[in-house]
Design a protein around this motif. Structure first.
Motif, mmCIF file in Angstrom:
data_model
loop_
_atom_site.group_PDB
_atom_site.id
_atom_site.type_symbol
_atom_site.label_atom_id
_atom_site.label_comp_id
_atom_site.label_asym_id
_atom_site.label_seq_id
_atom_site.Cartn_x
_atom_site.Cartn_y
_atom_site.Cartn_z
ATOM 1 N N LEU A 1 0.826 -1.210 0.000
ATOM 2 C CA LEU A 1 0.000 0.000 0.000
ATOM 3 C C LEU A 1 0.859 1.260 0.000
ATOM 4 O O LEU A 1 0.562 2.228 -0.719
ATOM 5 N N LEU A 2 1.920 1.272 0.770
ATOM 6 C CA LEU A 2 2.815 2.429 0.780
ATOM 7 C C LEU A 2 3.501 2.608 -0.568
ATOM 8 O O LEU A 2 3.687 3.745 -1.029
ATOM 9 N N ALA A 3 3.868 1.518 -1.216
ATOM 10 C CA ALA A 3 4.481 1.611 -2.537
ATOM 11 C C ALA A 3 3.495 2.170 -3.555
ATOM 12 O O ALA A 3 3.863 2.994 -4.396
ATOM 13 N N VAL A 4 2.242 1.751 -3.480
ATOM 14 C CA VAL A 4 1.224 2.265 -4.400
ATOM 15 C C VAL A 4 1.013 3.758 -4.193
ATOM 16 O O VAL A 4 0.917 4.526 -5.146
ATOM 17 N N VAL A 5 0.973 4.185 -2.942
ATOM 18 C CA VAL A 5 0.802 5.611 -2.656
ATOM 19 C C VAL A 5 2.003 6.402 -3.159
ATOM 20 O O VAL A 5 1.849 7.478 -3.747
ATOM 21 N N ALA A 6 3.199 5.883 -2.966
ATOM 22 C CA ALA A 6 4.399 6.590 -3.420
ATOM 23 C C ALA A 6 4.438 6.701 -4.940
ATOM 24 O O ALA A 6 4.756 7.762 -5.487
ATOM 25 N N VAL A 7 4.083 5.627 -5.623
ATOM 26 C CA VAL A 7 4.092 5.651 -7.081
ATOM 27 C C VAL A 7 3.010 6.579 -7.612
ATOM 28 O O VAL A 7 3.229 7.347 -8.551
ATOM 29 N N SER A 8 1.827 6.547 -7.004
ATOM 30 C CA SER A 8 0.747 7.415 -7.485
ATOM 31 C C SER A 8 1.081 8.878 -7.232
ATOM 32 O O SER A 8 0.749 9.739 -8.039
ATOM 33 N N GLY A 9 1.736 9.166 -6.125
ATOM 34 C CA GLY A 9 2.138 10.549 -5.847
ATOM 35 C C GLY A 9 3.136 11.052 -6.872
ATOM 36 O O GLY A 9 3.064 12.195 -7.329
ATOM 37 N N SER A 10 4.074 10.207 -7.269
ATOM 38 C CA SER A 10 5.040 10.638 -8.280
ATOM 39 C C SER A 10 4.366 10.821 -9.628
ATOM 40 O O SER A 10 4.753 11.689 -10.409
ATOM 41 N N MET A 11 3.327 10.025 -9.927
ATOM 42 C CA MET A 11 2.601 10.203 -11.179
ATOM 43 C C MET A 11 1.861 11.532 -11.200
ATOM 44 O O MET A 11 1.802 12.196 -12.226
ATOM 45 N N VAL A 12 1.301 11.909 -10.071
ATOM 46 C CA VAL A 12 0.577 13.176 -9.993
ATOM 47 C C VAL A 12 1.533 14.332 -10.233
ATOM 48 O O VAL A 12 1.236 15.261 -10.986
ATOM 49 N N PHE A 13 2.713 14.280 -9.616
ATOM 50 C CA PHE A 13 3.682 15.355 -9.813
ATOM 51 C C PHE A 13 4.190 15.380 -11.243
ATOM 52 O O PHE A 13 4.456 16.444 -11.792
#
Length: 105
Positions: A9-21
């Motif tokens: 779950l933390l990896a998914v959040v980190a990857v999605s955050g980088s996609m947003v940026f």
């Protein structure tokens, strides 16, 4: 097992955050305004449905196992376990309704 789920779950959040940026940077480069609020809205709706369906599935699995064990000892108990399984499936429905409210408002 819980640690693995937390790490995923933390990896998914980190990857999605980088996609947003990355989307914001691409939008700034092209001159169009970035809609980061709408991106997080879809992410929140997906989390609401996903987590509620996973929790509902776990609950139905445990209720089903307990119901099968009870019915093996006393077959008359089969009808009494059905409402509990329905309540557990209602968790998924509430997650879907929350996701709809997130997307509408």
């Amino acid at each position: 097992m819980k640690r693995l789920i937390l790490i995923v779950l933390l990896a998914v959040v980190a990857v999605s955050g980088s996609m947003v940026f990355a989307q914001e940077a691409a939008a700034e480069a092209s001159g169009t305004p970035a809609a980061s609020g709408s991106v997080w809205k879809y992410f929140a709706a997906a989390l609401a449905v996903g987590i509620s369906c996973i929790a509902g599935g776990i609950a139905v699995g445990q209720i089903g196992a307990a119901a099968m064990g009870a019915m093996s000892e006393n077959p008359e108990l089969s009808g009494k376990a059905l409402p509990y399984a329905g309540l557990a499936e209602g968790i998924c429905l509430w997650g879907f309704l929350v996701a709809l409210l997130i997307l509408i408002f």
